[in-house]
Design an enzyme around this catalytic site. Sequence first.
Site, mmCIF file in Angstrom:
data_model
loop_
_atom_site.group_PDB
_atom_site.id
_atom_site.type_symbol
_atom_site.label_atom_id
_atom_site.label_comp_id
_atom_site.label_asym_id
_atom_site.label_seq_id
_atom_site.Cartn_x
_atom_site.Cartn_y
_atom_site.Cartn_z
ATOM 1 C CG HIS A 168 -1.766 1.174 1.397
ATOM 2 N ND1 HIS A 168 -1.759 1.985 2.516
ATOM 3 C CD2 HIS A 168 -2.691 1.709 0.556
ATOM 4 C CE1 HIS A 168 -2.649 2.951 2.358
ATOM 5 N NE2 HIS A 168 -3.219 2.811 1.180
ATOM 6 C CD GLU A 200 -2.925 2.257 -3.174
ATOM 7 O OE1 GLU A 200 -4.045 2.760 -3.066
ATOM 8 O OE2 GLU A 200 -2.000 2.481 -2.361
ATOM 9 C CG ASP A 256 -1.559 7.157 -3.144
ATOM 10 O OD1 ASP A 256 -2.712 6.711 -3.177
ATOM 11 O OD2 ASP A 256 -0.762 6.927 -2.213
ATOM 12 C CG HIS A 258 -1.960 9.145 0.457
ATOM 13 N ND1 HIS A 258 -2.545 9.902 1.459
ATOM 14 C CD2 HIS A 258 -2.816 8.118 0.224
ATOM 15 C CE1 HIS A 258 -3.698 9.348 1.802
ATOM 16 N NE2 HIS A 258 -3.884 8.263 1.068
ATOM 17 C CG ASP A 260 -5.691 5.454 -4.780
ATOM 18 O OD1 ASP A 260 -6.624 6.075 -5.328
ATOM 19 O OD2 ASP A 260 -5.631 5.291 -3.545
#
Length: 273
Positions: free
Chosen positions: A5, A25, A27, A41, A85
Amino acid sequence: WIMGHMVNAIAQIDEFVNLGANSIETDVSFDSSANPEYTYHGVPCDCGRTCTKWEHFNEFLKGLRKATTPGDSKYHEKLVLVVFDLKTGSLYDNQASDAGKKLAKSLLQNYWNNGNNGGRAYIVLSIPNLAHYKLITGFKEALTSEGHPELMDKVGYDFSGNDDIGDVANAYKKAGVTGHVWQSDGITNCLLRGLDRVRKAVANRDSSSGYINKVHYWTVDKRQSTRDALDAGVDGIMTNYPDVIADVLNESAYKAKFRIASYDDNPWETFKN
């Protein structure tokens, strides 16, 4: 798929894969003209994490390409899936198509190396808002007009807003999507969330008329919540601690039923027992 993440700095790619992630993942933030700008993020983010690591998006893509190109000194054979994301909340709804086109061009140039031995990972475009479904059509249009429609074989989709499953199906219909669908469900690790919607997504995945191919749950950092998610039948778990998920997968209860996905496991195919 063990999904690391919030991997937003190039150095974190090695870090998360070395802990056991076969997927990451990342951002993606956009500027006011809908150009993908940073892998960032920002505050607030998950408990126990630094929220402010970042790269310029195109530079991150180059680092990611090295990590997923066989023969490169930075290559990780087991890194097979990347979820972007897409932080489209900063954009107007009517910019979604442009964002998709610009994202596709960035990936084509910096990740896929203009179709010439680029990175091999499968890519999931994760969109937080159903109203932004035109990001998908814009992305596809750009790859087609740039002469590389075949790269869409490597691209899948997720709507990450925890919307009603029927509403998500409708957005895909409008976008003309008929496969390659991941369905995420979850919440920041600072809060608890039940598995009701995950179970609905899994039921859709396993029904003959469902639109979902894979279900992943986020953000899971504890052994018991990992077990609960596996018991619910998810395909992927997003985590800040890949080693925790890997440990649970090694427990006798799960070892026989689950394994870590490799490049040969098609992430767009629904797993049939």
